[in-house]
Enzyme design. Sequence first.
Site, PDB file in Angstrom:
ATOM      1  CB  SER A  24      -0.902   0.000   1.237  1.00  0.00           C
ATOM      2  OG  SER A  24      -1.811   1.063   1.178  1.00  0.00           O
ATOM      3  CG  ASN A  47       9.897   4.172 -12.680  1.00  0.00           C
ATOM      4  OD1 ASN A  47       8.893   4.870 -12.748  1.00  0.00           O
ATOM      5  ND2 ASN A  47       9.903   2.998 -12.052  1.00  0.00           N
ATOM      6  CG  HIS A  78       2.670  -0.630 -13.567  1.00  0.00           C
ATOM      7  ND1 HIS A  78       3.714  -0.167 -12.805  1.00  0.00           N
ATOM      8  CD2 HIS A  78       1.717  -1.049 -12.682  1.00  0.00           C
ATOM      9  CE1 HIS A  78       3.409  -0.286 -11.524  1.00  0.00           C
ATOM     10  NE2 HIS A  78       2.200  -0.819 -11.424  1.00  0.00           N
ATOM     11  CB  SER A 115      -7.466  15.149  25.419  1.00  0.00           C
ATOM     12  OG  SER A 115      -7.722  16.535  25.397  1.00  0.00           O
ATOM     13  CD  GLU A 122      -4.459  12.452  13.464  1.00  0.00           C
ATOM     14  OE1 GLU A 122      -4.848  13.269  14.319  1.00  0.00           O
ATOM     15  OE2 GLU A 122      -4.256  12.759  12.253  1.00  0.00           O
ATOM     16  CG  PHE A 132      -8.738  12.696  15.209  1.00  0.00           C
ATOM     17  CD1 PHE A 132      -9.888  13.077  14.533  1.00  0.00           C
ATOM     18  CD2 PHE A 132      -8.299  13.483  16.266  1.00  0.00           C
ATOM     19  CE1 PHE A 132     -10.581  14.229  14.888  1.00  0.00           C
ATOM     20  CE2 PHE A 132      -8.987  14.632  16.631  1.00  0.00           C
ATOM     21  CZ  PHE A 132     -10.138  15.004  15.941  1.00  0.00           C
ATOM     22  CG  HIS A 142     -12.187  12.948  23.743  1.00  0.00           C
ATOM     23  ND1 HIS A 142     -11.068  12.515  24.427  1.00  0.00           N
ATOM     24  CD2 HIS A 142     -12.475  14.179  24.239  1.00  0.00           C
ATOM     25  CE1 HIS A 142     -10.692  13.439  25.297  1.00  0.00           C
ATOM     26  NE2 HIS A 142     -11.541  14.460  25.215  1.00  0.00           N
ATOM     27  CD  GLN A 178     -13.462  17.075  17.230  1.00  0.00           C
ATOM     28  OE1 GLN A 178     -12.408  16.847  17.801  1.00  0.00           O
ATOM     29  NE2 GLN A 178     -13.533  17.436  15.962  1.00  0.00           N
TER      30      GLN A 178
END
Length: 616
Positions: A116, A177, A253, A336, A357, A382, A406, A418
Amino acid sequence: MSDSAFWRELGQQLRVDSIRSSDAAGSGHPTSSMSAADLIAVLMANHLHYDFDKPDDPRNDHLIFSKGHASPLYYSFLKAAGAITDDELLTFRKLGSRLEGHPTPILPWVDVATGSLGQGLPIGVGVALAGKRLDQLPYRVWVLCGDSEIAEGSIWEAFEHAAFNKLDNLTAIIDVNRLGQTRQTMHGWDLDSYADRALAFGWHAIEIDGHDVDAIDRAYTEAAEARDRPTVIVAKTKKGKGASEVEDQLGKHGKPLSDPTKAIEELGGERSLSVSVAKPTGNAEPHRSDTVGGGPWPKWGPDDEVATRRAYGDALAALGSERADVVALDGEVSNSTFSELFAEAHPDRYFEMFIAEQQMVAAAVGLQVRHYRPFASTFAAFFSRAYDFVRMAAISRARMCLVGSHAGVSIGEDGPSQMALEDLAIFRAIHSSTVLYPSDPNQAAALVRAMADYPGIAYMRTTRGATPTIYGPDDRFEIGGSTVLRSSDDDQVTLIGAGVTLHEALKAADELSAQGIAARVIDLYSVKPVDEETVRQAAADTGAIITVEDHWPEGGIGDAVLSALAEVEGVRVHKLAVTGMPGSGTPAELLHEFGIDSDAIVAAAQDLVRTPAGAK
């Protein structure tokens, strides 16, 4: 044969073997491998320090193929180093082979799974951080990147963090490339576009011809001599270098060559060169600056009301006093999540990753490569930014702990941006994961210790608001367990919750008892794996179950319970969950608004008890 001549021949061998392995597989990415062959040939012959007989030697360099689709090149490199045989090379991509389509740690020389794009360099930052700040050993981290993946934002999080931390033990090699999968890359062969941005981020940048072996050698030497900043080598190369059928051509490719015999002839035929890669030398003992010996474990009494996020911070700091391998990372919300308590107690083992993150999770993966046990924390919502890094960490067989605070509508006035309402589902879907949701401080502390020994990815959801203490400091909690808090032979319904909703379920049980309805209450603190035995027993005893969760209906506690009851007949299950888009409000208002407070539980229980089984 001169060094330069040997390097050129070795590069040709790596190209030939990339073609051969892809041809044997009938698939693969030989052209992406051929462009970087000279870069890897010079690295392994003159700059890499690695003992292939001792892949766990802490002095070993680390080579990460961020462009994991160039796996034919990596496996050809292993063959040239004597780590695998030619026969194994030709098992590439076959069922049961260790040589998978993209490298994974099923091979002992592979640190992490790649494939990935945009992940190898951020993980390399984590490995380099371990070398610079923790191990304090002189190993180097080499990361081969493709030019297409430089478009990923995670790459630039890595660039910024590497420079900020002055990781002069890190070298990124960009194989420019020019060609992506469908067209020319964004910047083609404009080497300055890569080098200038790297310089702006505080890196040392070197532009070279990626097929000039002497220039490559000089660049690696220069990178090793750089101080207080990482180095990027921007190498102009040609995709499919050396084979006229594919060299610098679109549409080639991700497929084997149509005429491999001709291409191998053009490249000078098969070779059997081998390289005695230099082994690391010097002290093999990682540095340990922070002494450990244990200390008081946090404990709370029955009159205490404490947020589980605070209990997490206290427990993590205490765990750090017991174990030198425990490290902590945070996304600039440590006051927090309360990871700041670990930072205060063990500053040498705390890593501030700021609002990045993806880099935070990647660094955690890199740190566990060096056998540290990372705890990474941020707001639960997050972690969704870094989900692909968590997914790939599972493929890497990574062992790390993630803690999201949270979560849910119970956070109150901050509003839906949030409120993680999908975190239980996304972490349940990760292979090898456990998902934990403590309801009181003593339980949270105990589960922190359990997470540290979990052989996979452990996720804990913590609560923003303070909740009553319902367990004693000596109570035991196991991954895969649950706790039955209310039970009798006369139970008519079972209430199952965790975190905030467990306390609502306890209130509801008291109200139902006053109405003459006996309710069993189960604390499902281990959402994955779920305690099937306890859930099935409750189903058999009461015939009716209500699950209640501060989460969307999909994939959370309710679905975990339903999975445990998949083959159980005759049980009625009613799921209470957040079904509408929340807004701002107080926690109590929002729990009531979305039907997951004690009032809603009582109403649902009354309906189930009053409606006979099988009635419509």
